[in-house]
Motif scaffolding. Structure first.
Motif, PDB file in Angstrom:
ATOM      1  N   UNK A 181      -6.367 -12.099  10.293  1.00 13.12           N
ATOM      2  CA  UNK A 181      -6.328 -11.671  11.756  1.00 13.12           C
ATOM      3  C   UNK A 181      -5.011 -11.132  12.086  1.00 13.12           C
ATOM      4  N   UNK A 182      -3.849 -11.716  11.553  1.00 16.25           N
ATOM      5  CA  UNK A 182      -2.363 -11.316  11.633  1.00 16.25           C
ATOM      6  C   UNK A 182      -2.373  -9.813  11.275  1.00 16.25           C
ATOM      7  N   UNK A 183      -2.628  -9.766   9.845  1.00 21.79           N
ATOM      8  CA  UNK A 183      -2.630  -8.592   9.202  1.00 21.79           C
ATOM      9  C   UNK A 183      -3.446  -7.406   9.920  1.00 21.79           C
ATOM     10  N   UNK A 184      -4.715  -7.817  10.134  1.00 20.96           N
ATOM     11  CA  UNK A 184      -5.497  -6.660  11.112  1.00 20.96           C
ATOM     12  C   UNK A 184      -4.719  -6.441  12.550  1.00 20.96           C
ATOM     13  N   UNK A 185      -4.294  -7.560  13.187  1.00 21.20           N
ATOM     14  CA  UNK A 185      -3.496  -7.173  14.458  1.00 21.20           C
ATOM     15  C   UNK A 185      -2.264  -6.145  14.221  1.00 21.20           C
ATOM     16  N   UNK A 186      -1.511  -6.738  13.120  1.00 21.12           N
ATOM     17  CA  UNK A 186      -0.414  -5.894  12.860  1.00 21.12           C
ATOM     18  C   UNK A 186      -0.774  -4.132  12.558  1.00 21.12           C
ATOM     19  N   UNK A 187      -1.817  -4.153  11.839  1.00 22.84           N
ATOM     20  CA  UNK A 187      -2.567  -2.455  11.317  1.00 22.84           C
ATOM     21  C   UNK A 187      -2.801  -2.158  12.686  1.00 22.84           C
ATOM     22  N   UNK A 188      -3.627  -2.692  13.583  1.00 23.82           N
ATOM     23  CA  UNK A 188      -4.035  -2.105  14.985  1.00 23.82           C
ATOM     24  C   UNK A 188      -2.903  -1.725  15.726  1.00 23.82           C
ATOM     25  N   UNK A 189      -1.834  -2.681  16.023  1.00 19.37           N
ATOM     26  CA  UNK A 189      -0.463  -2.361  16.532  1.00 19.37           C
ATOM     27  C   UNK A 189       0.043  -1.181  16.096  1.00 19.37           C
ATOM     28  N   UNK A 190       0.303  -0.894  14.839  1.00 22.64           N
ATOM     29  CA  UNK A 190       1.107   0.102  13.911  1.00 22.64           C
ATOM     30  C   UNK A 190       0.205   1.384  14.223  1.00 22.64           C
ATOM     31  N   UNK A 191      -1.325   1.141  14.219  1.00 23.49           N
ATOM     32  CA  UNK A 191      -1.922   2.547  14.471  1.00 23.49           C
ATOM     33  C   UNK A 191      -1.795   2.931  15.982  1.00 23.49           C
ATOM     34  N   UNK A 192      -1.576   2.089  16.790  1.00 26.46           N
ATOM     35  CA  UNK A 192      -1.661   2.378  18.149  1.00 26.46           C
ATOM     36  C   UNK A 192      -0.129   2.953  18.563  1.00 26.46           C
TER      37      UNK A 192
END
Length: 82
Positions: free
Chosen positions: A68-79
């Motif tokens: 979940x942390x990795x997915x959240x980080x990727x989502x944040x970076x993508x945004x």
């Protein structure tokens, strides 16, 4: 990177004074699953199986945190970059 996230998870768990609702739900689900088999084994075997079930649940919870942390980080970076 996963190891650093696991360290964060360990610190997060140590800082928590009481179980949250998710932790209580997980505990109750594990007990419900194991309770269904309790009549088929003696008390010592039941405790052994129960403890293993909690260990497996804890490992899954940690893996879920890392994922979940990795997915959240990727989502944040993508945004940020789009």
């Amino acid at each position: 990177m996963n190891e650093e996230i696991r360290k964060l998870y360990d610190r997060f768990i140590q800082d928590e004074q009481e179980q949250d609702n998710i932790g209580l739900l997980l505990r109750n689900e594990v007990l419900e699953i194991v309770q269904a088999e309790k009549d088929k084994m003696d008390e010592q075997e039941y405790k052994k199986i129960r403890d293993r079930a909690f260990s497996i649940a804890a490992a899954g919870e940690e893996a879920g945190f890392v994922r979940g942390f990795r997915y959240a980080f990727r989502l944040f970076a993508e945004c940020i970059y789009h």
